[in-house]
Design a protein around this motif. Structure first.
Motif, mmCIF file in Angstrom:
data_model
loop_
_atom_site.group_PDB
_atom_site.id
_atom_site.type_symbol
_atom_site.label_atom_id
_atom_site.label_comp_id
_atom_site.label_asym_id
_atom_site.label_seq_id
_atom_site.Cartn_x
_atom_site.Cartn_y
_atom_site.Cartn_z
ATOM 1 N N ASP A 134 -8.289 -32.805 -16.428
ATOM 2 C CA ASP A 134 -6.926 -32.942 -16.956
ATOM 3 C C ASP A 134 -6.111 -33.919 -16.115
ATOM 4 O O ASP A 134 -5.306 -34.697 -16.642
ATOM 5 N N GLN A 135 -6.297 -33.880 -14.800
ATOM 6 C CA GLN A 135 -5.581 -34.799 -13.925
ATOM 7 C C GLN A 135 -5.972 -36.244 -14.216
ATOM 8 O O GLN A 135 -5.112 -37.129 -14.292
ATOM 9 N N ILE A 136 -7.265 -36.475 -14.385
ATOM 10 C CA ILE A 136 -7.726 -37.829 -14.688
ATOM 11 C C ILE A 136 -7.165 -38.296 -16.027
ATOM 12 O O ILE A 136 -6.686 -39.431 -16.164
ATOM 13 N N ALA A 137 -7.183 -37.408 -17.027
ATOM 14 C CA ALA A 137 -6.654 -37.761 -18.348
ATOM 15 C C ALA A 137 -5.170 -38.084 -18.278
ATOM 16 O O ALA A 137 -4.676 -39.003 -18.959
ATOM 17 N N THR A 138 -4.425 -37.345 -17.454
ATOM 18 C CA THR A 138 -2.992 -37.582 -17.291
ATOM 19 C C THR A 138 -2.736 -38.945 -16.656
ATOM 20 O O THR A 138 -1.864 -39.705 -17.104
ATOM 21 N N LYS A 139 -3.511 -39.267 -15.630
ATOM 22 C CA LYS A 139 -3.359 -40.568 -14.969
ATOM 23 C C LYS A 139 -3.752 -41.697 -15.902
ATOM 24 O O LYS A 139 -3.081 -42.743 -15.975
ATOM 25 N N GLU A 140 -4.824 -41.509 -16.660
ATOM 26 C CA GLU A 140 -5.263 -42.538 -17.599
ATOM 27 C C GLU A 140 -4.225 -42.782 -18.684
ATOM 28 O O GLU A 140 -3.976 -43.927 -19.075
ATOM 29 N N ASP A 170 -0.539 -36.567 -4.199
ATOM 30 C CA ASP A 170 -1.960 -36.448 -4.532
ATOM 31 C C ASP A 170 -2.353 -37.272 -5.754
ATOM 32 O O ASP A 170 -3.539 -37.473 -6.020
ATOM 33 N N PHE A 171 -1.369 -37.761 -6.486
ATOM 34 C CA PHE A 171 -1.644 -38.613 -7.646
ATOM 35 C C PHE A 171 -2.528 -39.790 -7.259
ATOM 36 O O PHE A 171 -3.431 -40.189 -8.006
ATOM 37 N N THR A 172 -2.291 -40.344 -6.081
ATOM 38 C CA THR A 172 -3.052 -41.510 -5.628
ATOM 39 C C THR A 172 -4.534 -41.186 -5.478
ATOM 40 O O THR A 172 -5.390 -42.062 -5.651
ATOM 41 N N GLN A 173 -4.861 -39.936 -5.176
ATOM 42 C CA GLN A 173 -6.253 -39.547 -4.942
ATOM 43 C C GLN A 173 -7.012 -39.238 -6.226
ATOM 44 O O GLN A 173 -8.235 -39.068 -6.188
ATOM 45 N N ILE A 174 -6.317 -39.164 -7.346
ATOM 46 C CA ILE A 174 -6.999 -38.877 -8.616
ATOM 47 C C ILE A 174 -7.806 -40.110 -9.014
ATOM 48 O O ILE A 174 -7.268 -41.211 -9.109
ATOM 49 N N GLU A 175 -9.092 -39.928 -9.225
ATOM 50 C CA GLU A 175 -9.989 -41.055 -9.471
ATOM 51 C C GLU A 175 -9.879 -41.549 -10.914
ATOM 52 O O GLU A 175 -10.320 -40.878 -11.849
#
Length: 269
Positions: A134-140, A170-175
């Motif tokens: 979910d974090q990756i999808a949010t960043k994408e 921590d947003f920066t660490q999301i791949e």
């Protein structure tokens, strides 16, 4: 030559000082070009001022423009005052924003994504309970919107393109490297600049926008770089500009850009 294209003032409801205060602060900081770029009104509502602590009222826009133009004349020969504005990118209202803003003689428009997937990008509560996917999808999705804003043709500069990290470091660490690269490629292809925005230093993350890794990728793809303090108090005009210039030189940039009458002007670093 030094410039700062991202400043605010009292009309947005969350900044201090009037426009003259920011111009005088720029002169004191030995800045030769100062851009005034307060937040647009929210045009997606029938209300005069739907968000009084976020953006100016609709009737204030004409007064804002005229005040900047008057001060531009007054300070001619002392400092170059540019008429800018920071506009949210709302896909549902993009055409409306474009039609209204085209009626005014802006030197440049900064396009910023402040809302993504129905949440403010500064809302830390959005991350609660999210798993890695979910974090990756949010960043994408966030970077997809930034790419879409570049394609819109509405903007000369894109504001603080990783500002989702402001209150959530921590947003920066999301791949999501592919999403970032795709976005930077689109920005380069569209001939839009991104700003180094130093306001992140006073947020929870404590870092400029964007992080160095994104600037390095931007250099790889040939993205133009501009500068904005995003100052909401006059004392922050030009904040860290010399440090930013040094960092950009270390990365490999040789110039950065500002816009006047929507035309690109390159300045050697």
């Amino acid at each position: 030559m030094k410039f700062d294209l991202h400043t605010h003032h009292y009309r947005c409801g969350h900044a201090d000082g009037d426009i003259r205060d920011y111009i005088e602060a720029a002169i004191a900081a030995d800045i030769q070009v100062i851009g005034i770029s307060d937040h647009t009104p929210f045009f997606g509502s029938d209300k005069e001022q739907a968000f009084p602590q976020t953006a100016m009222g609709k009737s204030e826009l004409q007064h804002y423009v005229q005040e900047v133009l008057d001060l531009k004349k007054e300070y001619e020969g002392k400092i170059d005052v540019l008429l800018g504005i920071e506009s949210d990118y709302f896909p549902d209202y993009a055409k409306l924003y474009q039609d209204i803003l085209s009626q005014y003689p802006f030197d440049y428009i900064i396009g910023s994504v402040h809302y993504s997937s129905g949440y403010s990008i500064f809302d830390r509560s959005r991350w609660k309970g999210m798993n890695s996917a979910d974090q990756i999808a949010t960043k994408e999705e966030y970077f997809r919107m930034i790419a879409e804003s570049a394609r819109s043709g509405m903007f000369q500069i894109l504001g603080h393109i990783d500002a989702m990290k402001s209150n959530y470091p921590d947003f920066t660490q999301i791949e999501a490297p592919q999403a970032i690269d795709r976005t930077l490629q689109v920005i380069a292809e569209c001939g839009v600049a991104i700003e180094v925005n130093t306001s992140g230093k006073i947020k929870v993350c404590g870092l400029w926008h964007p992080v160095d890794e994104i600037l390095e990728r931007a250099h790889h793809f040939g993205v133009d770089i501009s500068f904005g303090s995003d100052s909401h108090i006059p004392q922050r005009v030009g904040d860290d500009i010399d440090k930013v210039a040094q960092k950009l030189r270390e990365i490999g940039f040789t110039e950065w850009v500002y816009y006047k009458q929507k035309q690109r002007h390159a300045v050697a670093l």
